[in-house]
Design a protein around this motif. Structure first.
Motif, PDB file in Angstrom:
ATOM      1  N   LEU A 113      -7.469  13.257  12.698  1.00  0.00           N
ATOM      2  CA  LEU A 113      -8.055  11.923  12.589  1.00  0.00           C
ATOM      3  C   LEU A 113      -6.968  10.856  12.647  1.00  0.00           C
ATOM      4  CD1 LEU A 113     -10.480  10.098  12.252  1.00  0.00           C
ATOM      5  CD2 LEU A 113     -10.328  10.423   9.779  1.00  0.00           C
ATOM      6  N   ASP A 114      -5.815  11.124  12.013  1.00  0.00           N
ATOM      7  CA  ASP A 114      -4.691  10.180  12.130  1.00  0.00           C
ATOM      8  C   ASP A 114      -4.333   9.959  13.589  1.00  0.00           C
ATOM      9  OD1 ASP A 114      -4.612  10.139   9.384  1.00  0.00           O
ATOM     10  OD2 ASP A 114      -2.810  11.394   9.206  1.00  0.00           O
ATOM     11  N   GLY A 172      -7.872   4.035   2.782  1.00  0.00           N
ATOM     12  CA  GLY A 172      -6.711   3.163   2.885  1.00  0.00           C
ATOM     13  C   GLY A 172      -5.490   3.901   3.398  1.00  0.00           C
ATOM     14  N   ARG A 173      -5.288   5.123   2.909  1.00  0.00           N
ATOM     15  CA  ARG A 173      -4.129   5.906   3.343  1.00  0.00           C
ATOM     16  C   ARG A 173      -4.244   6.304   4.818  1.00  0.00           C
ATOM     17  NH1 ARG A 173      -4.099   7.792  -2.327  1.00  0.00           N
ATOM     18  NH2 ARG A 173      -5.832   9.201  -1.881  1.00  0.00           N
ATOM     19  N   THR A 174      -5.431   6.689   5.254  1.00  0.00           N
ATOM     20  CA  THR A 174      -5.611   7.048   6.661  1.00  0.00           C
ATOM     21  C   THR A 174      -5.349   5.844   7.571  1.00  0.00           C
ATOM     22  OG1 THR A 174      -7.148   8.867   6.251  1.00  0.00           O
ATOM     23  CG2 THR A 174      -7.317   7.780   8.380  1.00  0.00           C
ATOM     24  N   ALA A 175      -5.879   4.674   7.194  1.00  0.00           N
ATOM     25  CA  ALA A 175      -5.661   3.468   7.998  1.00  0.00           C
ATOM     26  C   ALA A 175      -4.182   3.126   8.070  1.00  0.00           C
ATOM     27  CB  ALA A 175      -6.458   2.299   7.415  1.00  0.00           C
ATOM     28  N   ALA A 176      -3.478   3.272   6.954  1.00  0.00           N
ATOM     29  CA  ALA A 176      -2.046   2.974   6.930  1.00  0.00           C
ATOM     30  C   ALA A 176      -1.268   3.962   7.786  1.00  0.00           C
ATOM     31  CB  ALA A 176      -1.532   2.973   5.494  1.00  0.00           C
ATOM     32  N   ALA A 177      -1.589   5.249   7.663  1.00  0.00           N
ATOM     33  CA  ALA A 177      -0.881   6.273   8.427  1.00  0.00           C
ATOM     34  C   ALA A 177      -1.079   6.094   9.921  1.00  0.00           C
ATOM     35  CB  ALA A 177      -1.356   7.659   8.000  1.00  0.00           C
ATOM     36  N   ALA A 178      -2.276   5.641  10.321  1.00  0.00           N
ATOM     37  CA  ALA A 178      -2.569   5.464  11.738  1.00  0.00           C
ATOM     38  C   ALA A 178      -2.065   4.129  12.276  1.00  0.00           C
ATOM     39  CB  ALA A 178      -4.078   5.578  11.966  1.00  0.00           C
TER      40      ALA A 178
END
Length: 277
Positions: free
Chosen positions: A194-195, A229-235
């Motif tokens: 997903l990232d 939030g973490r997924t959005a930041a990682a991507a």
């Protein structure tokens, strides 16, 4: 591109809110029309005039109740494609009534509508609709099964998808048009694929179906707000649109919890919302 929210409810429709479903429409670009070579255009007409090209429309997820909302914005027979992330009913159940609409309504499509969905989708529909539908379903839907990473183009939209973690065959999606990137998680726990699907997206539409992490030993199947939030930041996305949110979390709470891990723009999807990408 323009994203219209048809519904966001989980795991069943609520008054005024259908289950997961979205309409993605391509931007209309002006197309230049010029006079033929060695021919002078009339003085009343410009040498080149702008006219819109045809829009491309894709129905993303067909959750319970979304077909009715879709018809506020377009006719089902005019869809260029349908993309379904996984077979759970709150993302696919309205394919059943879409079958009736396309098979028996006054205005049938000129050709079967491409249906990009996990393997076994038509068999799942036929099990409900009955044996007579086995021969009829391909006249309505041109099923293009998803079993791994893949892509397809419809008009000026390029769709790219890949598997995500949800406990059943499930897929996330990237859509590209003219340098713009839209990503959609479907239903998914945080995962590397997903990232990659969401990488550098202008807008990420991401579910937050858990209030709290999965219980010990249970494989996660959704994001918490913090996970989102973490997924959005990682991507490295520019805007995070939260959807399919656990019923125990308010909109303000989910935004605040996601914002602790992502510094970009965060909004909550609501039925009828429009987002320009």
């Amino acid at each position: 591109m323009r994203l219209t929210v048809l519904g966001t409810a989980t795991p069943y429709p609520r008054p005024g809110n259908a289950c997961s479903g979205y309409l993605l429409t391509s931007s209309v670009a002006p197309e230049t029309e010029t006079a033929p070579e060695n021919e002078t255009a009339p003085e009343t007409d410009a040498a080149a005039k702008a006219r819109p090209t045809a829009q491309t429309t894709v129905w993303l997820d067909a959750g319970t109740g979304t077909l009715a909302e879709l018809q506020r914005h377009t006719e089902i027979a005019e869809l260029d494609a349908i993309w379904v992330s996984h077979r759970h009913a709150d993302h696919s159940a309205d394919l059943l009534v879409a079958y009736y609409a396309l098979r028996f309504a006054e205005r049938a499509p000129a050709a079967p509508i491409p249906l990009i969905a996990p393997e076994g989708m038509l068999e799942r529909l036929a099990a409900f609709l009955g044996p007579n539908s086995v021969a009829e379903l391909p006249r309505v839907f041109e099923h293009r099964p998803m079993s791994g990473f893949g892509d397809a183009e419809f008009g000026d939209l390029r769709l790219e998808w890949g598997p995500v973690q949800h406990g059943v065959p499930a897929f996330g999606l990237t859509v590209l048009q003219a340098g713009r990137r839209f990503a959609y998680s479907g239903d998914s726990a945080p995962c590397l694929s997903l990232d990659e699907i969401a990488d550098d997206a202008d807008t990420l539409l991401l579910e937050a179906g858990y209030d709290h992490p999965a219980a010990g030993g249970e494989a996660p199947a959704h994001h918490t707000p913090e996970d989102a939030g973490r997924t959005a930041a990682a991507a490295g996305v520019k805007r995070l649109v939260l959807t399919h949110i656990a019923g125990t979390v308010t909109a303000d709470e989910v935004v605040a919890r996601a914002a602790a891990h992502f510094a970009g723009e965060i909004v909550v999807a609501r039925p009828g919302d429009h987002f320009t990408i």
